[in-house]
Write a protein that holds these residues in place. Structure first.
Motif, PDB file in Angstrom:
ATOM      1  N   ARG A 320       0.838  -1.201   0.000  1.00 44.98           N
ATOM      2  CA  ARG A 320       0.000   0.000   0.000  1.00 44.98           C
ATOM      3  C   ARG A 320       0.874   1.253   0.000  1.00 44.98           C
ATOM      4  O   ARG A 320       2.037   1.218   0.429  1.00 44.98           O
ATOM      5  N   PHE A 324      -0.990   5.263   3.583  1.00 44.77           N
ATOM      6  CA  PHE A 324      -1.951   4.308   4.131  1.00 44.77           C
ATOM      7  C   PHE A 324      -1.257   3.187   4.906  1.00 44.77           C
ATOM      8  O   PHE A 324      -1.899   2.206   5.285  1.00 44.77           O
ATOM      9  N   VAL A 353      -4.076   7.748  -5.766  1.00 42.40           N
ATOM     10  CA  VAL A 353      -5.044   7.242  -4.784  1.00 42.40           C
ATOM     11  C   VAL A 353      -6.462   7.147  -5.337  1.00 42.40           C
ATOM     12  O   VAL A 353      -7.413   6.914  -4.590  1.00 42.40           O
ATOM     13  N   GLN A 354      -6.616   7.284  -6.641  1.00 44.14           N
ATOM     14  CA  GLN A 354      -7.965   7.279  -7.203  1.00 44.14           C
ATOM     15  C   GLN A 354      -8.629   5.902  -7.171  1.00 44.14           C
ATOM     16  O   GLN A 354      -9.845   5.790  -7.372  1.00 44.14           O
ATOM     17  N   TRP A 356      -9.214   4.300  -4.605  1.00 42.64           N
ATOM     18  CA  TRP A 356     -10.028   4.294  -3.392  1.00 42.64           C
ATOM     19  C   TRP A 356     -11.025   5.449  -3.439  1.00 42.64           C
ATOM     20  O   TRP A 356     -10.752   6.498  -4.029  1.00 42.64           O
ATOM     21  N   THR A 357     -12.161   5.280  -2.803  1.00 36.66           N
ATOM     22  CA  THR A 357     -13.104   6.381  -2.692  1.00 36.66           C
ATOM     23  C   THR A 357     -12.521   7.447  -1.762  1.00 36.66           C
ATOM     24  O   THR A 357     -11.647   7.152  -0.936  1.00 36.66           O
ATOM     25  N   ASP A 360     -12.742   6.279   1.829  1.00 35.61           N
ATOM     26  CA  ASP A 360     -11.784   5.225   2.166  1.00 35.61           C
ATOM     27  C   ASP A 360     -10.368   5.781   2.298  1.00 35.61           C
ATOM     28  O   ASP A 360      -9.585   5.323   3.138  1.00 35.61           O
ATOM     29  N   ARG A 361     -10.024   6.778   1.479  1.00 34.62           N
ATOM     30  CA  ARG A 361      -8.689   7.371   1.578  1.00 34.62           C
ATOM     31  C   ARG A 361      -8.477   7.975   2.965  1.00 34.62           C
ATOM     32  O   ARG A 361      -7.427   7.789   3.590  1.00 34.62           O
ATOM     33  N   LEU A 364      -8.354   5.122   5.697  1.00 33.14           N
ATOM     34  CA  LEU A 364      -7.108   4.359   5.647  1.00 33.14           C
ATOM     35  C   LEU A 364      -5.933   5.164   6.205  1.00 33.14           C
ATOM     36  O   LEU A 364      -5.064   4.619   6.899  1.00 33.14           O
TER      37      LEU A 364
END
Length: 419
Positions: A320, A324, A353-354, A356-357, A360-361, A364
């Motif tokens: 990751r 994150f 990071v796109q 992830w919503t 969620d970003r 995380l």
């Protein structure tokens, strides 16, 4: 530790001048900007301001902010947190972008509706110090109404110099690139950085997302898209980066402006720019890398904030992005002994990071141990980020405790800046 919260509120009440002046014509000599987000992180991608900056929306509060209701002046941070709702705590750990030219309603709405308590001046402007100060004061008014328990606000920007300098015009020096700064004797650089910091402070900015502490080898600088290609690095050796970045940070702090060495654990060995490219990965940087040493020197010199990179580092956590990654955050927190505010690079529009919503970003990052989530280039993402953090904290007591710790660090940093 926050004994001056009440006194600063009084100052904020006096700052009621509205509006923002015309942006100047962009200088044709300004270097092309790195593409992507205004943070940050890696860059400000909106380009020089060419139009008239819009004032705050007409429905923004124009009344005097109410008095704090959290209790008597001098409440310890823990007691202040006890008086805050979860929504208010979450607002403390988000920073939303405010365009220095253009529409600002989404930014103001994030503050009014989600209690976001920190802003980042995003884009490019030639308007000068006075209009920037009026813009900051306008948003401080909105923030003081939305967050009466904490009338303070982190006001950040990217004022590195060279290709990455958000604020220009009357009252702001043209700051040389980090490569050129590194050629100055450290004592001279520190004095110059104090001057540049004083200019920021007069405009109401109390946090500079600088200096860049990434170590870029000379032979690969031109292919290092986020840093070397734009001369954002303090020379090409560890000694040069440490000397230059530390002197710059010391000078800014001499002026009362907090600093944010970036992008931990280092973007000097990657090819792609995380703002504009997905899957950016570093296969060389590990816990003992030279870039980590450069950040350690900045931590030891007193930096109050550190920004996490959103690249992947296979020798630290191959699964990751660092922002994150508990392993990457622990490297900074435990191995380097950093006890200040850890913040993200831009998580609103960065290509890296796109997958992830927005919600969620944010979750995380906080789950990994980050304290402050930056939504600079796309203010619309601040709302879903805030909601996701609230939802997760309501379901998970351990996560709620993380939010408390993060908010406490942010409040402590604000209190220190108010002294």
């Amino acid at each position: 530790m926050i004994s001056r919260l009440a006194s600063l509120l009084t100052v904020l009440i006096l700052l009621t001048t509205a509006g923002c002046g015309q942006a100047g014509t962009p200088r044709t000599s300004t270097p092309p900007e790195p593409g992507g987000t205004a943070s940050s992180g890696t860059t400000t991608g909106s380009g020089p301001a060419t139009g008239s900056p819009s004032p705050l929306p007409s429905n923004s509060p124009d009344q005097a902010p109410p008095s704090p209701s959290a209790g008597p002046p001098g409440l310890p941070i823990d007691d202040l947190l006890d008086h805050m709702s979860l929504v208010e705590k979450v607002g403390q750990i988000i920073m939303v972008g405010v365009p220095v030219a253009g529409e600002r309603e989404e930014s103001a709405a994030a503050i009014r509706e989600h209690h976001v308590a920190n802003i980042f001046l995003h884009g490019r402007t030639q308007a000068g110090q006075g209009p920037v100060r009026r813009l900051v004061d306008d948003f401080r008014k909105v923030g003081a109404v939305a967050n009466p328990r904490d009338p303070l606000m982190l006001v950040a920007t990217d004022q590195e110099g060279g290709a990455v300098q958000v604020l220009r015009g009357e009252g702001f020096s043209d700051i040389p690139s980090a490569v050129d700064q590194a050629a100055m004797p450290p004592a001279d650089l520190r004095r110059s950085a104090e001057t540049w910091g004083t200019e920021l402070a007069r405009a109401g900015v109390n946090l500079n997302l600088a200096p860049v502490a990434d170590v870029v080898p000379a032979d690969s600088a031109s292919s290092n898209a986020p840093i070397g290609a734009y001369r954002r690095n303090y020379g090409y050796t560890l000694d040069s980066v440490v000397s230059g970045s530390v002197a710059f940070g010391q000078g800014q702090r001499d002026a009362g402006v907090a600093t944010t060495p970036k992008h931990f654990p280092g973007l000097g060995l990657v090819v792609g720019n995380t703002d504009t490219t997905a899957g950016v990965t570093d296969t060389e940087t590990g816990p003992d890398a030279r870039s980590v040493e450069a950040f350690a020197a900045n931590v030891d010199s007193g930096s109050e904030f550190v920004m996490m990179s959103s690249a992947i580092y296979t020798k630290i956590d191959a699964t990751r992005p660092a922002v994150f990654s508990p392993a990457a955050v622990d490297l900074l927190r435990d191995d380097l002994g950093f006890d200040g505010v850890i913040m993200t690079d831009d998580l609103s529009a960065a290509a890296q990071v796109q997958a992830w919503t927005p919600g969620d970003r944010a979750v995380l990052a906080v789950e990994a141990g980050v304290d402050l989530v930056l939504a600079s280039a796309d203010p619309a993402t601040a709302a879903p980020m805030a909601q996701a953090l609230v939802d997760r904290a309501e379901q998970d007591p351990d996560f709620a405790a993380r939010v408390d710790r993060a908010a406490g660090r942010v409040l402590s940093a604000k209190a220190a800046l108010s002294r």
